[in-house]
Design a protein around this motif. Structure first.
Motif, PDB file in Angstrom:
ATOM      1  N   ILE A 256     -34.326  10.443   6.551  1.00 13.51           N
ATOM      2  CA  ILE A 256     -32.931   9.993   6.658  1.00 13.51           C
ATOM      3  C   ILE A 256     -32.485  10.171   8.108  1.00 13.51           C
ATOM      4  O   ILE A 256     -32.553  11.270   8.655  1.00 13.51           O
ATOM      5  N   ASP A 257     -32.011   9.089   8.735  1.00 18.47           N
ATOM      6  CA  ASP A 257     -31.558   9.158  10.122  1.00 18.47           C
ATOM      7  C   ASP A 257     -30.118   9.674  10.157  1.00 18.47           C
ATOM      8  O   ASP A 257     -29.197   8.992   9.716  1.00 18.47           O
ATOM      9  N   LYS A 258     -29.941  10.879  10.667  1.00 16.14           N
ATOM     10  CA  LYS A 258     -28.614  11.483  10.789  1.00 16.14           C
ATOM     11  C   LYS A 258     -28.195  11.588  12.255  1.00 16.14           C
ATOM     12  O   LYS A 258     -27.336  12.398  12.607  1.00 16.14           O
ATOM     13  N   SER A 259     -28.787  10.765  13.111  1.00 16.82           N
ATOM     14  CA  SER A 259     -28.496  10.800  14.541  1.00 16.82           C
ATOM     15  C   SER A 259     -27.019  10.600  14.838  1.00 16.82           C
ATOM     16  O   SER A 259     -26.470  11.224  15.749  1.00 16.82           O
TER      17      SER A 259
ATOM     18  N   PRO B 179     -10.582  23.717   2.984  1.00 14.49           N
ATOM     19  CA  PRO B 179     -10.940  24.550   1.829  1.00 14.49           C
ATOM     20  C   PRO B 179     -12.375  24.322   1.344  1.00 14.49           C
ATOM     21  O   PRO B 179     -12.980  25.222   0.764  1.00 14.49           O
ATOM     22  N   ASP B 180     -12.930  23.137   1.614  1.00 16.03           N
ATOM     23  CA  ASP B 180     -14.302  22.834   1.208  1.00 16.03           C
ATOM     24  C   ASP B 180     -15.290  23.001   2.355  1.00 16.03           C
ATOM     25  O   ASP B 180     -16.456  22.633   2.227  1.00 16.03           O
ATOM     26  N   GLY B 181     -14.839  23.515   3.482  1.00 15.87           N
ATOM     27  CA  GLY B 181     -15.697  23.692   4.650  1.00 15.87           C
ATOM     28  C   GLY B 181     -15.531  22.551   5.635  1.00 15.87           C
ATOM     29  O   GLY B 181     -14.960  21.506   5.323  1.00 15.87           O
ATOM     30  N   LEU B 182     -16.020  22.762   6.839  1.00 16.97           N
ATOM     31  CA  LEU B 182     -15.948  21.742   7.887  1.00 16.97           C
ATOM     32  C   LEU B 182     -17.115  20.766   7.715  1.00 16.97           C
ATOM     33  O   LEU B 182     -18.270  21.176   7.715  1.00 16.97           O
ATOM     34  N   PRO B 183     -16.812  19.475   7.569  1.00 12.39           N
ATOM     35  CA  PRO B 183     -17.900  18.501   7.402  1.00 12.39           C
ATOM     36  C   PRO B 183     -18.766  18.376   8.659  1.00 12.39           C
ATOM     37  O   PRO B 183     -18.276  18.538   9.779  1.00 12.39           O
ATOM     38  N   ALA B 184     -20.030  18.076   8.464  1.00 15.14           N
ATOM     39  CA  ALA B 184     -20.947  17.855   9.584  1.00 15.14           C
ATOM     40  C   ALA B 184     -20.407  16.745  10.473  1.00 15.14           C
ATOM     41  O   ALA B 184     -19.877  15.743   9.994  1.00 15.14           O
ATOM     42  N   GLY B 185     -20.529  16.966  11.791  1.00 17.28           N
ATOM     43  CA  GLY B 185     -20.083  15.978  12.772  1.00 17.28           C
ATOM     44  C   GLY B 185     -18.650  16.154  13.229  1.00 17.28           C
ATOM     45  O   GLY B 185     -18.237  15.537  14.204  1.00 17.28           O
TER      46      GLY B 185
ATOM     47  N   ARG C 155     -13.258  38.114  21.722  1.00 15.27           N
ATOM     48  CA  ARG C 155     -13.708  38.946  22.851  1.00 15.27           C
ATOM     49  C   ARG C 155     -14.690  38.239  23.788  1.00 15.27           C
ATOM     50  O   ARG C 155     -15.225  38.869  24.707  1.00 15.27           O
ATOM     51  N   LEU C 156     -14.948  36.966  23.556  1.00 14.05           N
ATOM     52  CA  LEU C 156     -15.822  36.210  24.455  1.00 14.05           C
ATOM     53  C   LEU C 156     -15.094  35.947  25.779  1.00 14.05           C
ATOM     54  O   LEU C 156     -13.864  35.956  25.818  1.00 14.05           O
ATOM     55  N   PRO C 157     -15.829  35.660  26.861  1.00 15.15           N
ATOM     56  CA  PRO C 157     -15.173  35.324  28.127  1.00 15.15           C
ATOM     57  C   PRO C 157     -14.375  34.013  28.051  1.00 15.15           C
ATOM     58  O   PRO C 157     -13.450  33.808  28.832  1.00 15.15           O
ATOM     59  N   ALA C 158     -14.728  33.135  27.125  1.00 10.34           N
ATOM     60  CA  ALA C 158     -14.037  31.856  26.954  1.00 10.34           C
ATOM     61  C   ALA C 158     -12.660  32.069  26.317  1.00 10.34           C
ATOM     62  O   ALA C 158     -12.389  33.117  25.725  1.00 10.34           O
ATOM     63  N   ARG C 159     -11.809  31.045  26.395  1.00  8.23           N
ATOM     64  CA  ARG C 159     -10.499  31.096  25.724  1.00  8.23           C
ATOM     65  C   ARG C 159     -10.593  30.626  24.274  1.00  8.23           C
ATOM     66  O   ARG C 159      -9.850  31.095  23.424  1.00  8.23           O
ATOM     67  N   TRP C 160     -11.487  29.650  24.043  1.00 11.19           N
ATOM     68  CA  TRP C 160     -11.592  29.045  22.722  1.00 11.19           C
ATOM     69  C   TRP C 160     -13.048  28.903  22.292  1.00 11.19           C
ATOM     70  O   TRP C 160     -13.934  28.784  23.119  1.00 11.19           O
ATOM     71  N   VAL C 161     -13.227  28.854  20.977  1.00 15.62           N
ATOM     72  CA  VAL C 161     -14.495  28.443  20.386  1.00 15.62           C
ATOM     73  C   VAL C 161     -14.227  27.136  19.655  1.00 15.62           C
ATOM     74  O   VAL C 161     -13.275  27.038  18.870  1.00 15.62           O
ATOM     75  N   ILE C 162     -15.031  26.137  19.948  1.00 17.02           N
ATOM     76  CA  ILE C 162     -14.968  24.864  19.233  1.00 17.02           C
ATOM     77  C   ILE C 162     -16.141  24.862  18.266  1.00 17.02           C
ATOM     78  O   ILE C 162     -17.303  24.852  18.684  1.00 17.02           O
ATOM     79  N   HIS C 163     -15.834  24.931  16.982  1.00 15.93           N
ATOM     80  CA  HIS C 163     -16.858  24.974  15.944  1.00 15.93           C
ATOM     81  C   HIS C 163     -17.211  23.542  15.548  1.00 15.93           C
ATOM     82  O   HIS C 163     -16.316  22.738  15.268  1.00 15.93           O
ATOM     83  N   THR C 164     -18.495  23.242  15.514  1.00 13.50           N
ATOM     84  CA  THR C 164     -18.948  21.934  15.039  1.00 13.50           C
ATOM     85  C   THR C 164     -20.188  22.145  14.184  1.00 13.50           C
ATOM     86  O   THR C 164     -20.977  23.061  14.444  1.00 13.50           O
ATOM     87  N   VAL C 165     -20.323  21.344  13.160  1.00 13.49           N
ATOM     88  CA  VAL C 165     -21.434  21.486  12.218  1.00 13.49           C
ATOM     89  C   VAL C 165     -22.419  20.350  12.453  1.00 13.49           C
ATOM     90  O   VAL C 165     -22.089  19.184  12.238  1.00 13.49           O
TER      91      VAL C 165
ATOM     92  N   SER D  13     -21.910  12.673  16.781  1.00  9.49           N
ATOM     93  CA  SER D  13     -20.494  12.942  16.526  1.00  9.49           C
ATOM     94  C   SER D  13     -20.094  14.355  16.965  1.00  9.49           C
ATOM     95  O   SER D  13     -18.989  14.563  17.468  1.00  9.49           O
ATOM     96  N   CYS D  14     -20.978  15.324  16.814  1.00 12.24           N
ATOM     97  CA  CYS D  14     -20.689  16.692  17.276  1.00 12.24           C
ATOM     98  C   CYS D  14     -20.391  16.701  18.768  1.00 12.24           C
ATOM     99  O   CYS D  14     -19.502  17.428  19.234  1.00 12.24           O
ATOM    100  N   TYR D  15     -21.132  15.887  19.524  1.00 10.54           N
ATOM    101  CA  TYR D  15     -20.997  15.838  20.977  1.00 10.54           C
ATOM    102  C   TYR D  15     -19.863  14.919  21.439  1.00 10.54           C
ATOM    103  O   TYR D  15     -19.516  14.920  22.609  1.00 10.54           O
TER     104      TYR D  15
END
Length: 169
Positions: free
Chosen positions: A91-94, A58-64, A73-83, A99-101
């Protein structure tokens, strides 16, 4: 062992099991890769994202973090959403970008996806320097255990392609 490949292409046209979307936290579409995936994938993706917002996020998908929906309608079966994180000089956010990967292949494993396409997360409007993003992305995928057989980095131009390819050991 996961095969890592690199191509210059439109991520909305690649034939893989799952496409990773460089989403914003709202999950409701935006610019860049996110907008392209929502436009080409059609209303099914937006409907699935709205359902996720109404229930699990409800508050959105957190980063990472990462979550999957239909690919519409994409050729893929799924979309994996990552922020991905917004780059900041002070600020080092590496760890958030890494974490996304890690989280996207984990979600792909839950889905049973064997081929996954990644964009260069955070390198567009989030301003992450391409060489550092490539180092983090490729290094994290190389170090992450997954049942995914192929991770394909789908880059938007030749410079990005060369930068990501050079980051592969």
């Amino acid at each position: 062992m996961t095969e890592i490949t690199f191509v210059t292409a439109d991520i909305t046209e690649v034939d893989v099991d799952a496409v990773v979307n460089a989403a914003n936290s709202t999950l409701l579409g935006g610019g860049g890769v996110d907008g392209a995936i929502h436009r080409k994938g059609g209303p099914e993706i937006l409907a699935a994202c709205k359902e996720l917002r109404a229930t699990d996020y409800p508050d959105g998908l957190p980063a990472g973090q990462a979550v999957a929906t239909t690919a519409g309608r994409l050729p893929a079966r799924w979309v994996i959403h990552t922020v991905g994180p917004t780059w900041a000089k002070t600020i080092d956010k590496s760890d958030v970008l890494a974490s996304c990967y890690r989280e996207s292949p984990r979600v792909a494993d839950e889905l049973g996806a064997r081929t996954v396409a990644f964009p260069a997360i955070s390198t567009g409007v989030y301003r992450w320097p391409m060489d550092d993003a490539a180092r983090i992305a490729v290094g994290t995928v190389e170090a992450t255990w997954t049942r995914v057989q192929e991770v394909r980095f789908v880059l938007f131009n030749q410079d990005a392609y060369q930068t990501f390819r050079a980051a592969h050991s």
